[in-house]
Design a protein around this motif. Sequence first.
Motif, mmCIF file in Angstrom:
data_model
loop_
_atom_site.group_PDB
_atom_site.id
_atom_site.type_symbol
_atom_site.label_atom_id
_atom_site.label_comp_id
_atom_site.label_asym_id
_atom_site.label_seq_id
_atom_site.Cartn_x
_atom_site.Cartn_y
_atom_site.Cartn_z
ATOM 1 N N ASP A 1 24.003 -8.012 9.115
ATOM 2 C CA ASP A 1 24.801 -8.203 7.900
ATOM 3 C C ASP A 1 23.999 -7.973 6.626
ATOM 4 O O ASP A 1 24.520 -7.484 5.639
ATOM 5 N N ASN A 2 22.735 -8.359 6.660
ATOM 6 C CA ASN A 2 21.926 -8.269 5.437
ATOM 7 C C ASN A 2 21.031 -7.035 5.420
ATOM 8 O O ASN A 2 20.071 -6.975 4.668
ATOM 9 N N GLU A 3 21.371 -6.089 6.274
ATOM 10 C CA GLU A 3 20.627 -4.821 6.322
ATOM 11 C C GLU A 3 19.130 -5.033 6.486
ATOM 12 O O GLU A 3 18.326 -4.437 5.786
ATOM 13 N N LYS A 4 18.781 -5.881 7.429
ATOM 14 C CA LYS A 4 17.367 -6.080 7.744
ATOM 15 C C LYS A 4 16.934 -5.189 8.904
ATOM 16 O O LYS A 4 15.840 -5.309 9.430
ATOM 17 N N LEU A 5 17.822 -4.304 9.317
ATOM 18 C CA LEU A 5 17.437 -3.338 10.347
ATOM 19 C C LEU A 5 16.896 -2.102 9.653
ATOM 20 O O LEU A 5 17.286 -1.782 8.533
ATOM 21 N N ALA A 6 15.987 -1.427 10.320
ATOM 22 C CA ALA A 6 15.417 -0.204 9.765
ATOM 23 C C ALA A 6 15.306 0.826 10.874
ATOM 24 O O ALA A 6 15.278 0.477 12.061
ATOM 25 N N LEU A 7 15.271 2.086 10.494
ATOM 26 C CA LEU A 7 14.989 3.139 11.465
ATOM 27 C C LEU A 7 13.616 3.706 11.166
ATOM 28 O O LEU A 7 13.302 4.040 10.024
ATOM 29 N N TYR A 8 12.796 3.787 12.201
ATOM 30 C CA TYR A 8 11.526 4.487 12.111
ATOM 31 C C TYR A 8 11.696 5.799 12.852
ATOM 32 O O TYR A 8 12.565 5.913 13.728
ATOM 33 N N TYR A 9 10.876 6.765 12.500
ATOM 34 C CA TYR A 9 11.010 8.088 13.119
ATOM 35 C C TYR A 9 9.708 8.538 13.747
ATOM 36 O O TYR A 9 8.655 8.485 13.115
ATOM 37 N N GLN A 10 9.792 8.975 15.004
ATOM 38 C CA GLN A 10 8.610 9.542 15.643
ATOM 39 C C GLN A 10 8.821 11.047 15.819
ATOM 40 O O GLN A 10 9.791 11.478 16.447
#
Length: 273
Positions: A35-44
Amino acid sequence: AKRQGRNHLHFFKRSEENSQRVDVHLRNHFQQAIDNEKLALYYQPIIDLQSGAIVGAEALMRWQLDDGSFIPPDEFIPMAEATGQIIPASEWAIEQACQDLKLLLEKREHMSVSVNLSALQFSRANFFEQIIETIKTHKLSNENLELELTESILMDDSNHAIKLIERFRNAGVAMSIDDFGTGFSSLSYLKKLPVNKLKIDRAFIQDIVSKSSDEAIVRGILAMARQLNMDVVAEGIETAEQAIRLTELGCGYGQGYYFAKPKPLTELLKDLD
Ligand code: C2E
Ligand code: CA
Ligand code: CA
Ligand code: CA
């Protein structure tokens, strides 16, 4: 906050008795992250082994705690799959990946982003339409998005899964089998799967230089992939020797700490300058 988060996560895995209670706590904590956008995407980065060029990147989800530290996916994805929260989390991830892909394509005309899918998403109604719609909304072409599946998607209803993979392939979305060689891999099912890429699990790459049996397995996978017209990515390449051996064996693509660790989009963009 990091310590606390980690303890709870371990607790979730180990304690059977308390799993109900801890489950609720963890679920709420993760829900707040969604809900609070504490997810992130990392890229390899994914590398063309012949040329050394970056041809794509795998999006890997991270859960960021308030102290800035990250909880790795192995610790929350299984929970999110059990609670169903993987659905909203993945919807966020695909949306984010499409936004990021737009920026990557400004630097490289040919660039793809691969997103990991869970079995649960695959069995949802309208999953296909949703993905195609998201690609359209971002004015991307289907060819730039790649979906990574594990063999677990075949467990519930393999006919449904195969049909769905076919629809994606017909629409031009690349589909790959992740962690290939683990799970219940059998050659007969591979023949039925209309995927166009295999990602060889790190377990076979780790000792490829020192163990002739592992090299033999990788050779076998590569020969088979060639026959079936599939591209191959070797996962978890950590040394130059492994990269060289895989290139000699004719493996097309590689990914691993030797080339780059998963990183924020801003850093990947710099790599493409
Ligand atoms: P995976 O899809 O097999 O992703 C590759 C994992 O190997 C990543 O771990 C990556 O950081 C790690 N890795 C890459 N190169 C090396 C290397 O050279 N050596 C070693 N030891 N490890 C390497 P990560 O990011 O912790 O992700 C773990 C798993 O969590 C993923 O495995 C995937 O199954 C799952 N996952 C991650 N993001 C998502 C997501 O958005 N959705 C879903 N459904 N699952 C995800
Ligand atoms: Ca993957
Ligand atoms: Ca993998
Ligand atoms: Ca994996």
